[in-house]
Design a protein around this motif. Structure first.
Motif: not given
Length: 275
Positions: A72, A152, A211, A214-215, A133-134, A69, A129-130
């Motif tokens: 983000a 978010l 992002l 990691t998302g 983030t994407v 995270a 959250f994932g």
């Protein structure tokens, strides 16, 4: 006379020095005892976590969540400046949107309370959250970027609230401080560690791509949460707290020291038993 005064001053100085040395020695001993107690408590907390699989699994997932995270949470102002311009009002709007989302998420958790199984609420937070983030990595308009940022922020209390409540309701009270210490250390270390990794990468790879990657990883963390039977049972409140054998040694020592000594029996009673 002057010699006597000088001797008296020297004697007072020597006495003061001895007193200061005694106080310093006592302070050093107290610090050493505190340091010893700290490391002892830390070892007991780690031992407790190893013996209880749901705690170690939850801390591992939380550490991974915070590590991935980091972009983000900390690279979005730089991303917004690169994609939409570095105007101060844009950066301020990003912070306001995220903070407003977190407040709404707190209100939501206060009114709703989450799913009956707390692990399911945490898994929902990971998935949201994932995915968001994407979405931040591909937002073409600033107003859409702000809306995603607010959502978010709303997803964060869905993680923080059930995770804290889960530990508070399943960890034995005698070990709660030790477990929260380890949990706090892991949480505090992972996001800066993530920036150590992803910060330099952002100079050669676009933040949008970071992002997205990691998302996707954060969204996948929902799988081990709902896939672990140990975590599901703990989240549903079916986890058995540790028995008295798991109590820390310090608590046992204090109890034994507080226990009264058995009183001596009267001589007459002893004579009757001997007959």
């Amino acid at each position: 006379m002057a010699g006597a005064e000088t001797g008296a001053i020297a004697g007072n100085g020597a006495g003061t020095g001895a007193g200061t040395g005694a106080v310093a020695g006592a302070g050093a001993g107290e610090r050493e005892r505190k340091n010893t107690a700290y490391w002892h408590d830390l070892r007991e907390g780690l031992r407790y976590i190893r013996r209880h699989g749901y705690v170690s699994r939850m801390i591992a997932v939380a550490a991974a969540f915070l590590f991935f995270a980091a972009p983000a949470a900390l690279l979005t102002p730089l991303q917004a400046a690169r994609n939409f311009g570095g105007d101060v009002w844009r950066l301020s709007a990003i912070e306001i949107a995220f903070s407003a989302g977190m407040m709404l998420g707190g209100i939501l958790m206060a009114a709703w309370g989450g799913f009956k199984n707390r692990i399911h609420t945490m898994a929902l937070s990971c998935a949201l959250f994932g995915a968001l983030t994407v979405a931040l990595g591909g937002a073409p308009y600033f107003w859409l970027y702000l809306a995603i940022m607010a959502a978010l922020g709303l997803s964060m209390p869905l993680w923080n609230t059930p995770s804290m409540v889960l530990l508070q309701t399943t960890v034995e009270p005698a070990f709660m401080g030790r477990v929260f210490s380890v949990f706090g250390m892991a949480s505090s270390a992972m996001m800066p560690l993530g920036m150590v990794v992803f910060g330099p990468v952002a100079d050669s790879v676009s933040i949008n791509a970071l992002l997205v990657g990691t998302g996707a990883v954060i969204a996948l963390l929902a799988i081990p949460l709902v896939g672990s039977r140990t975590l599901r049972e703990a989240g549903a409140g079916r986890h058995e707290l540790a028995k008295s054998a798991e109590r820390p040694e310090s608590a046992e020592r204090s109890e034994s020291s507080d226990r009264p000594e058995p009183a001596d029996r009267p001589e007459g009673e002893a004579d009757r038993k001997s007959r």
